[in-house]
Motif scaffolding. Sequence first.
Motif, PDB file in Angstrom:
ATOM      1  N   VAL A 234       0.846  -1.194   0.000  1.00  0.00           N
ATOM      2  CA  VAL A 234       0.000   0.000   0.000  1.00  0.00           C
ATOM      3  C   VAL A 234       0.884   1.247   0.000  1.00  0.00           C
ATOM      4  O   VAL A 234       0.618   2.206  -0.737  1.00  0.00           O
ATOM      5  N   GLU A 235       1.927   1.217   0.795  1.00  0.00           N
ATOM      6  CA  GLU A 235       2.822   2.372   0.901  1.00  0.00           C
ATOM      7  C   GLU A 235       3.495   2.667  -0.436  1.00  0.00           C
ATOM      8  O   GLU A 235       3.615   3.825  -0.837  1.00  0.00           O
TER       9      GLU A 235
ATOM     10  N   LEU B 148       0.818   4.075  -2.805  1.00  0.00           N
ATOM     11  CA  LEU B 148       0.461   5.447  -2.439  1.00  0.00           C
ATOM     12  C   LEU B 148       1.558   6.435  -2.813  1.00  0.00           C
ATOM     13  O   LEU B 148       1.274   7.523  -3.326  1.00  0.00           O
TER      14      LEU B 148
ATOM     15  N   LYS C 178      -6.367   7.468  -4.066  1.00  0.00           N
ATOM     16  CA  LYS C 178      -5.581   7.090  -2.892  1.00  0.00           C
ATOM     17  C   LYS C 178      -6.389   6.198  -1.942  1.00  0.00           C
ATOM     18  O   LYS C 178      -5.844   5.262  -1.353  1.00  0.00           O
TER      19      LYS C 178
ATOM     20  N   ARG D 266      -5.416   2.593  -0.519  1.00  0.00           N
ATOM     21  CA  ARG D 266      -5.385   2.270   0.920  1.00  0.00           C
ATOM     22  C   ARG D 266      -6.250   1.057   1.240  1.00  0.00           C
ATOM     23  O   ARG D 266      -5.926   0.269   2.115  1.00  0.00           O
TER      24      ARG D 266
END
Length: 186
Positions: A60-61, A64, A85, A89
């Motif tokens: 996810v990081e 993003l 976004k 997430r």
Amino acid sequence: MTDNVSLVSGVAQRYAAALLDLAEGEGATADVERDLTTFEGMLAESEDLVRLVKSPVFSVEEQLAALTALLDKAGIKGLAANFVKLAARNRRLFVLPGMIKAFRALLAEQRGEETAEVTSAAALSDEHVAALKEALAASTGKSVNIVANVDPALIGGLVVKVGSRMIDTSLRTKLNSLKFAMKEVG
């Protein structure tokens, strides 16, 4: 497999409906529509972006961080950026193309418009798009938005999808039909 498709389309519908409600509430429907169209264009032009959106191997990081940089560079902000976004997430990024399509369909329905997905072997000229819009509007009795796709494998002709109807005049389909007919005879 059909259950997975309906599950994904259900997720896309729910996200799209929520986004439309938010956009209407903020008076930002046109901005969101424009930004999602821009993002959709970015997807069409970049295999790397498609891989980022569809691949579960990215965290996810990572998704993003990459998306934030791309959205900023493209000038996509506000609700549309937050929407992309949020999908990342919630690990729903792979459904994003369906969400955009569902958003556009909901908006068209609200406006009393019909959306036609047109696939051609080469990009259509503005004159061809205008003529196609006119012909489809006469056929459906509604204003028609065209979402154009290019698939060189069609060789020539068009595949037009309007609602549940599909018209396939592609050369590929005609050649396949001829090949099948020749097998039947031989």
